[in-house]
Scaffold this motif. Sequence first.
Motif, mmCIF file in Angstrom:
data_model
loop_
_atom_site.group_PDB
_atom_site.id
_atom_site.type_symbol
_atom_site.label_atom_id
_atom_site.label_comp_id
_atom_site.label_asym_id
_atom_site.label_seq_id
_atom_site.Cartn_x
_atom_site.Cartn_y
_atom_site.Cartn_z
ATOM 1 N N GLY A 98 42.343 70.089 34.147
ATOM 2 C CA GLY A 98 42.434 70.821 32.847
ATOM 3 C C GLY A 98 42.620 69.695 31.856
ATOM 4 N N GLY A 99 42.053 68.500 32.131
ATOM 5 C CA GLY A 99 42.267 67.657 31.224
ATOM 6 C C GLY A 99 43.847 66.736 31.012
ATOM 7 N N ARG A 100 44.412 66.855 32.129
ATOM 8 C CA ARG A 100 45.539 66.298 32.141
ATOM 9 C C ARG A 100 45.843 64.878 32.674
ATOM 10 N N PHE A 101 44.668 64.417 33.361
ATOM 11 C CA PHE A 101 44.788 63.128 34.063
ATOM 12 C C PHE A 101 44.950 62.025 33.403
ATOM 13 N N LEU A 102 46.032 60.986 33.707
ATOM 14 C CA LEU A 102 46.248 59.655 33.215
ATOM 15 C C LEU A 102 45.596 58.563 33.984
ATOM 16 N N CYS A 103 44.636 57.498 33.677
ATOM 17 C CA CYS A 103 44.144 56.750 34.643
ATOM 18 C C CYS A 103 44.827 55.313 34.422
ATOM 19 N N GLY A 104 46.149 55.186 35.168
ATOM 20 C CA GLY A 104 46.458 53.699 35.169
ATOM 21 C C GLY A 104 45.664 52.536 35.743
ATOM 22 N N VAL A 105 45.629 51.533 35.330
ATOM 23 C CA VAL A 105 44.732 50.583 35.899
ATOM 24 C C VAL A 105 45.589 49.340 36.135
ATOM 25 N N GLY A 106 45.435 48.639 37.116
ATOM 26 C CA GLY A 106 46.048 47.120 37.260
ATOM 27 C C GLY A 106 45.246 46.095 38.017
ATOM 28 N N ALA A 107 45.726 45.071 38.457
ATOM 29 C CA ALA A 107 45.339 44.117 38.868
ATOM 30 C C ALA A 107 45.224 44.280 40.389
ATOM 31 N N GLY A 108 45.850 45.094 41.006
ATOM 32 C CA GLY A 108 45.866 45.303 42.651
ATOM 33 C C GLY A 108 47.157 44.445 43.131
ATOM 34 N N ALA A 109 47.972 45.141 44.011
ATOM 35 C CA ALA A 109 49.108 44.349 44.360
ATOM 36 C C ALA A 109 48.868 43.353 45.340
ATOM 37 N N THR A 110 49.696 42.478 45.658
ATOM 38 C CA THR A 110 49.416 41.236 46.339
ATOM 39 C C THR A 110 49.946 41.445 47.772
ATOM 40 N N ASP A 111 50.425 42.567 48.280
ATOM 41 C CA ASP A 111 51.004 42.977 49.496
ATOM 42 C C ASP A 111 49.866 43.549 50.727
ATOM 43 N N VAL A 112 50.280 44.209 51.601
ATOM 44 C CA VAL A 112 49.598 44.693 52.566
ATOM 45 C C VAL A 112 48.072 45.125 52.344
ATOM 46 N N ASP A 113 47.893 46.069 51.218
ATOM 47 C CA ASP A 113 46.686 46.478 51.041
ATOM 48 C C ASP A 113 45.581 45.320 50.496
ATOM 49 N N ALA A 114 46.276 44.215 49.896
ATOM 50 C CA ALA A 114 45.290 43.332 49.336
ATOM 51 C C ALA A 114 44.445 42.711 50.610
ATOM 52 N N THR A 115 44.974 42.796 51.639
ATOM 53 C CA THR A 115 44.100 42.170 52.600
ATOM 54 C C THR A 115 43.625 43.230 53.886
ATOM 55 N N MET A 116 43.877 44.361 53.863
ATOM 56 C CA MET A 116 43.849 45.417 54.820
ATOM 57 C C MET A 116 42.162 45.498 55.087
ATOM 58 N N LEU A 117 41.398 45.252 54.117
ATOM 59 C CA LEU A 117 39.993 45.314 54.459
ATOM 60 C C LEU A 117 39.283 44.075 54.854
ATOM 61 N N LEU A 148 43.496 36.826 46.710
ATOM 62 C CA LEU A 148 42.928 36.475 45.586
ATOM 63 C C LEU A 148 44.063 35.454 44.626
ATOM 64 N N SER A 149 43.772 34.701 44.043
ATOM 65 C CA SER A 149 44.757 33.779 43.154
ATOM 66 C C SER A 149 45.126 34.691 41.918
ATOM 67 N N PRO A 150 46.546 34.356 41.256
ATOM 68 C CA PRO A 150 46.547 35.213 39.939
ATOM 69 C C PRO A 150 45.439 35.231 38.987
ATOM 70 N N LYS A 151 44.855 34.082 38.840
ATOM 71 C CA LYS A 151 43.549 33.960 37.892
ATOM 72 C C LYS A 151 42.561 34.967 38.370
ATOM 73 N N ALA A 152 42.357 35.054 39.378
ATOM 74 C CA ALA A 152 41.220 35.709 40.071
ATOM 75 C C ALA A 152 41.566 37.312 40.033
ATOM 76 N N ARG A 153 42.476 37.540 40.219
ATOM 77 C CA ARG A 153 42.786 38.905 40.096
ATOM 78 C C ARG A 153 43.081 39.471 38.833
ATOM 79 N N VAL A 154 43.174 38.773 37.768
ATOM 80 C CA VAL A 154 43.137 39.230 36.338
ATOM 81 C C VAL A 154 41.555 39.145 36.082
ATOM 82 N N ASP A 155 40.843 38.138 36.471
ATOM 83 C CA ASP A 155 39.436 38.198 36.266
ATOM 84 C C ASP A 155 38.740 39.482 36.894
ATOM 85 N N ARG A 156 39.162 39.804 38.043
ATOM 86 C CA ARG A 156 38.763 41.151 38.584
ATOM 87 C C ARG A 156 39.238 42.367 37.944
ATOM 88 N N MET A 157 40.455 42.508 37.592
ATOM 89 C CA MET A 157 40.786 43.552 36.628
ATOM 90 C C MET A 157 39.998 43.522 35.374
#
Length: 295
Positions: free
Chosen positions: A93-112, A117-126
């Motif tokens: 009902g219009g209550r959603f807040l979409c937080g957006v980030g660069a993506g963490a560097t821990d386990v789900d960064a490579t799970m797929l 990525l380098s810090p610069k590449a993570r910001v480029d992707r974000m």
Amino acid sequence: MRVGVVLLPEYAWPEARARWRALEELGFDHAWTYDHLAWRSLAGEPWLGTVATLAAAAAVTSRIGLGTFVTSPNFRHPVPWSREVMALDEISGGRFLCGVGAGATDVDATMLGRPPLSPKARVDRMTEFTGLLDRLLTEDHVDFSGEYFAAVDARTVSGRARRPRVPLIVAASGPRTLRLARRLGDGWVTIGPEGAGDEARWWAGVERLAESMDALEPGPGFQRHLSLDACPGYSLSSAARFAEMRERAAGLGFTDVIVHHPRAEGVYAGRVAVLEEVAQLRAGAAGGAEGSRQP
């Protein structure tokens, strides 16, 4: 000052349902969950999906804001994610807040199976992710070709989504991401400086970030969220500690603070009684402020 609580998606639904409801009943302003495939020390523990969790939370609450803390480009693509965003906003009902980030560097960064990525590449992707998501939520027939994402005649047909779009709360702790938050975000969320070894250094870093955002001159209504639990020492170790941290954040211009729901052990270990005490203190302060306005 608004206060939000992060509830990790680790509980069986009967228990989780009671916790989401309790956060609303206690009077908190917004509630969040992580957007990860797995997370740090809890990677071997139960961990449920973000979208289903928030949709279910929306169905058992009616007032509290609900958000991702924060959406991860590690495994999200802006085109399908835009559909999830619109659905969550519709269901809530219009209550959603979409937080957006660069993506963490821990386990789900490579799970797929992708290389880290380098810090610069993570910001480029974000930057690509956030810009394309903004377009997908506000335009129709979107075409885009970038280094990380692409869209071909992506349709945006929803007569019920919020206008101009769901709020984007952009995570930022450096110059480029701060500028991105200012340019595309309805708000900013930060965990403060990375690698701060003690509380004094962390607050000094937060102050520098707040000053940097001030220099960008965001417009009226721009939200500023501070995650208190990025500071060394759990914010809900006591109600007095929370109150001191909240006041310090307010003095730096933050409009919102975010804490983590107490867990029985391990990370964010604490007592639910402290969370309840914080809620009571907030209710008392609001009542006192209201009373002070009476003739």
